[in-house]
Scaffold this motif. Structure first.
Motif, mmCIF file in Angstrom:
data_model
loop_
_atom_site.group_PDB
_atom_site.id
_atom_site.type_symbol
_atom_site.label_atom_id
_atom_site.label_comp_id
_atom_site.label_asym_id
_atom_site.label_seq_id
_atom_site.Cartn_x
_atom_site.Cartn_y
_atom_site.Cartn_z
ATOM 1 N N GLY A 192 47.933 43.386 39.536
ATOM 2 C CA GLY A 192 47.083 42.688 38.585
ATOM 3 C C GLY A 192 46.314 41.519 39.150
ATOM 4 N N TYR A 193 46.140 41.459 40.481
ATOM 5 C CA TYR A 193 45.392 40.385 41.110
ATOM 6 C C TYR A 193 43.955 40.827 41.391
ATOM 7 C CZ TYR A 193 50.157 38.728 42.074
ATOM 8 O OH TYR A 193 51.465 38.335 41.964
ATOM 9 N N VAL A 194 43.074 39.854 41.554
ATOM 10 C CA VAL A 194 41.676 40.155 41.881
ATOM 11 C C VAL A 194 41.623 40.689 43.315
ATOM 12 C CG1 VAL A 194 39.377 39.199 42.179
ATOM 13 C CG2 VAL A 194 40.847 38.357 40.328
ATOM 14 N N PRO A 195 41.086 41.887 43.526
ATOM 15 C CA PRO A 195 41.062 42.486 44.873
ATOM 16 C C PRO A 195 39.913 41.956 45.727
ATOM 17 C CG PRO A 195 40.107 44.007 43.307
ATOM 18 C CD PRO A 195 40.566 42.809 42.502
ATOM 19 N N ALA A 196 39.953 40.663 46.046
ATOM 20 C CA ALA A 196 38.873 40.030 46.814
ATOM 21 C C ALA A 196 39.091 40.274 48.304
ATOM 22 C CB ALA A 196 38.828 38.536 46.508
ATOM 23 N N ALA B 112 50.096 35.059 43.926
ATOM 24 C CA ALA B 112 51.272 34.773 43.101
ATOM 25 C C ALA B 112 51.452 33.281 42.882
ATOM 26 C CB ALA B 112 52.523 35.362 43.753
ATOM 27 N N LEU B 113 51.025 32.471 43.848
ATOM 28 C CA LEU B 113 51.140 31.021 43.742
ATOM 29 C C LEU B 113 49.902 30.374 43.129
ATOM 30 C CD1 LEU B 113 52.918 30.132 47.101
ATOM 31 C CD2 LEU B 113 53.912 30.495 44.837
ATOM 32 N N GLY B 114 48.964 31.188 42.693
ATOM 33 C CA GLY B 114 47.801 30.656 41.994
ATOM 34 C C GLY B 114 46.673 30.184 42.876
ATOM 35 N N LEU B 115 46.704 30.541 44.162
ATOM 36 C CA LEU B 115 45.622 30.130 45.048
ATOM 37 C C LEU B 115 44.421 31.063 44.896
ATOM 38 C CD1 LEU B 115 48.206 28.833 46.418
ATOM 39 C CD2 LEU B 115 46.938 29.009 48.562
ATOM 40 N N GLU B 116 43.251 30.523 45.160
ATOM 41 C CA GLU B 116 42.062 31.367 45.288
ATOM 42 C C GLU B 116 42.130 31.993 46.675
ATOM 43 O OE1 GLU B 116 37.206 30.954 45.706
ATOM 44 O OE2 GLU B 116 38.381 29.272 44.935
ATOM 45 N N ALA B 117 42.273 33.304 46.758
ATOM 46 C CA ALA B 117 42.535 33.957 48.037
ATOM 47 C C ALA B 117 41.534 35.072 48.304
ATOM 48 C CB ALA B 117 43.953 34.523 48.054
ATOM 49 N N ARG C 240 43.987 48.055 46.818
ATOM 50 C CA ARG C 240 44.810 48.780 45.856
ATOM 51 C C ARG C 240 46.133 48.070 45.593
ATOM 52 N NH1 ARG C 240 43.907 55.054 47.960
ATOM 53 N NH2 ARG C 240 41.638 55.101 47.640
ATOM 54 N N ASN C 241 46.696 47.451 46.627
ATOM 55 C CA ASN C 241 47.939 46.697 46.425
ATOM 56 C C ASN C 241 47.713 45.515 45.490
ATOM 57 O OD1 ASN C 241 49.708 48.252 47.973
ATOM 58 N ND2 ASN C 241 49.200 47.177 49.863
#
Length: 330
Positions: free
Chosen positions: A237-241, A211-216, A231-232
């Protein structure tokens, strides 16, 4: 914080790289019987100053308050004085150019010498413009503390976008609340731009990092829990890395590590492998935040961490979380 995230959260906030007595961050206060050291630590990380007992911090910058979990608002202080009569005089001398203003009142450790509404009217009478209670262009806050009285203009408030992650579709009883997860991220941002969570569970920390734009990136040794985290992340809509991996062997590195270590009655065997986890994860990032059910500062020191800070979150039911912020020796 990434450039994209930084732009998202700045907007019209005020920035001053030097300490200014005119910039104020106002933090929430805990309920009676509760302790949350994370509030002051987050405020200091985001604004450069720790709040006093009333939750008031005279700070360096307001730029990062929109991403805060526990900071209520950022203000520019217009006038302050030890007595209310002197405050009215100070407001008059400041002559704020604020058409269409509205004044709200807040009592902290002090009390106004007259009923609150009368105090607001008295302060408003010192401003040479008409108020606008329905659609104000300037929102002002009149504050009573035991050290005096002050009036400030509200410039920025937190977006509270972490709240939507409370409705993530998959969670377990030990999942971190979204608000706490956001505050943990704020202990390392700025300046971290990337983050790893080697014990990510259902992804509470990863959600806030994204949400804060970090690569996580995250990992968990439980395939079912790891699948929940993916799945969360996808749900929002985030990349599920997220990897299926043991924290004792996972090799992903980043600017910061933030994780909620396994703990609780059902996870007691995890205590036996804690030294092995820390001995490995100390190599993953130069700064780390660990959440645990006990004070593990000695374990962190043995693993090679320094500048270890321990923050407690104590709820009224005596459930305690220990938050540890530390730097890896290097």
């Amino acid at each position: 914080m990434s450039e994209k995230s930084s732009e998202r959260y700045k907007g019209q906030v005020t920035h001053n790289p030097q300490h200014s007595p005119h910039l104020i961050a106002l933090c929430i206060r805990t309920n009676i019987g509760e302790t949350n050291d994370l509030i002051a630590a987050e405020c200091e990380s985001l604004t450069g100053a720790r709040p006093d007992a009333d939750g008031v911090a005279v700070c360096h910058t307001l730029d990062y308050i929109p991403q805060a979990a526990y900071v209520r608002m950022g203000l520019r202080r217009i006038a302050h004085a030890p007595t209310f009569d002197k405050l009215l005089e100070a407001i008059r001398q400041a002559a704020p150019q604020m058409p269409d203003f509205r004044i709200e009142a807040m009592t902290l450790s002090g009390r106004f010498p007259l009923p609150e509404m009368q105090a607001v009217i008295a302060a408003a009478d010192q401003i040479l413009f008409y108020p606008n209670l329905k659609a104000p262009k300037h929102r002002l806050l009149l504050v009573a503390q035991n050290t005096g009285f002050w009036l400030g203009e509200i410039l920025v408030e937190p977006a509270q976008d972490y709240a939507r992650h409370s409705d993530k579709p998959y969670h377990v009883s030990s999942s971190l609340p979204a608000r706490i997860a956001r505050a943990l991220i704020n202990l390392v941002t700025p300046p971290a731009r990337s983050l790893v969570d080697p014990c990510c569970g259902t992804g509470s920390i990863l959600l806030e990092a994204h949400a804060l734009g970090l690569e996580a990136h995250g990992a968990d040794y439980n395939p079912k829990i790891m699948s929940m985290a993916r799945r969360n992340l996808e749900h929002f809509g985030y990349v599920p890395a997220v990897d299926y991996a043991d924290a004792r062997a996972w090799s992903r590195t980043a600017d910061a590590l933030v994780t909620d270590l396994p703990y609780g009655r059902r996870l007691e065997p995890a205590d036996a492998i804690l030294p092995d986890i820390l001995a490995h994860t100390v190599r993953l990032a130069p700064v780390a935040v660990y959440v645990a059910g006990d004070d593990i500062s000695r374990n962190l020191a043995v693993a090679g961490y320094r500048e270890i800070e321990v923050l407690r979150i104590i709820k009224h039911n005596n459930f305690i979380r220990y938050v540890h912020r530390a730097r890896a020796r290097g």
